[in-house]
Design an enzyme around this catalytic site. Structure first.
Site, PDB file in Angstrom:
ATOM      1  N   LYS A  26      21.752  -1.581  52.694  1.00  0.00           N
ATOM      2  CA  LYS A  26      20.371  -2.066  52.633  1.00  0.00           C
ATOM      3  C   LYS A  26      19.956  -2.642  53.981  1.00  0.00           C
ATOM      4  O   LYS A  26      18.917  -2.266  54.545  1.00  0.00           O
ATOM      5  CB  LYS A  26      20.217  -3.113  51.528  1.00  0.00           C
ATOM      6  CG  LYS A  26      18.815  -3.702  51.457  1.00  0.00           C
ATOM      7  CD  LYS A  26      18.753  -4.839  50.466  1.00  0.00           C
ATOM      8  CE  LYS A  26      18.186  -6.041  51.160  1.00  0.00           C
ATOM      9  NZ  LYS A  26      18.131  -7.240  50.372  1.00  0.00           N
ATOM     10  N   ASP A  62      16.298  -2.191  47.618  1.00  0.00           N
ATOM     11  CA  ASP A  62      16.520  -3.567  47.183  1.00  0.00           C
ATOM     12  C   ASP A  62      16.148  -3.653  45.706  1.00  0.00           C
ATOM     13  O   ASP A  62      15.882  -2.633  45.067  1.00  0.00           O
ATOM     14  CB  ASP A  62      15.721  -4.554  48.048  1.00  0.00           C
ATOM     15  CG  ASP A  62      14.229  -4.541  47.734  1.00  0.00           C
ATOM     16  OD1 ASP A  62      13.738  -3.576  47.089  1.00  0.00           O
ATOM     17  OD2 ASP A  62      13.540  -5.501  48.118  1.00  0.00           O
TER      18      ASP A  62
END
Length: 195
Positions: free
Chosen positions: A104, A122
């Site tokens: 991420k 996310d």
């Protein structure tokens, strides 16, 4: 959402890396309140590598999980300054070797700091992608792959950032603002929220 930039305030890839590490389990708004003092005190990766944990922890305390974040930041600063000559690497393979950096965070850097095609997954992207039936997975790596298959790579970064912002401000977890949703007519999840 014509503007699809990350909301973390930064002036360099290094600052974005630090801010993104701090944003884990924390709001961007809170991180933006903390980083001015942090970047004033520690301007470079090597300066952060030399930070004392108690001082660094006191600066970042309000971001939560401050002890582990402080350790990761010191070790990340050390890695960037010693292994990469003080420059944040611009390849996924290198970024994920840095302490506190997973896919991420690496994708945030690739897309926003380096202009490379990247899909950030996310909690918001995961929720919206599932509600829109763009994926049926809960696994971030699979969601990333599913979303990559939907669009040309030139659109990945903006698309995932728009999904993130849509999830943050409109399609929220508990009380989605369906009346403000510009894609409400195309949403399968509306039937569930209407019940």
């Amino acid at each position: 959402m014509p503007e699809s930039r990350v909301e973390l305030v930064h002036r360099s890839p290094w600052e974005l890396l630090v801010a993104t590490i701090l944003s884990a389990q924390c709001t961007d708004q809170r991180v933006n309140q903390v980083t001015p003092a942090l970047f004033k005190r520690y301007k470079t990766a090597s300066e952060l590598a030399g930070a004392t944990l108690p001082e660094l922890e006191s600066i970042i305390r309000s971001t939560g999980f401050f002890k582990s974040k402080a350790r990761n930041l010191v070790h990340c600063g050390h890695a960037v300054s010693t292994r990469f000559g003080g420059r944040v690497p611009d390849r996924m393979e290198d970024l994920v070797t840095l302490p506190g950096v997973g896919r991420k965070t690496a994708n945030v850097l690739l897309g926003q700091a380096f202009g490379r095609p990247a899909i950030v997954v996310d909690t918001h992207v995961k929720r919206v992608a599932n509600r829109l039936k763009l994926t049926v997975s809960d696994d971030p790596a699979q969601i990333e792959a599913d979303l990559q298959g939907l669009l040309p790579s030139s659109r990945w970064t903006g698309f995932s950032q728009r999904l993130l912002l849509h999830g943050r401000y409109v399609c929220m977890a508990r009380k989605p603002l369906c009346s403000r949703c510009p894609i409400y007519d195309d949403c399968d999840a509306k039937e569930k929220s209407a019940r």
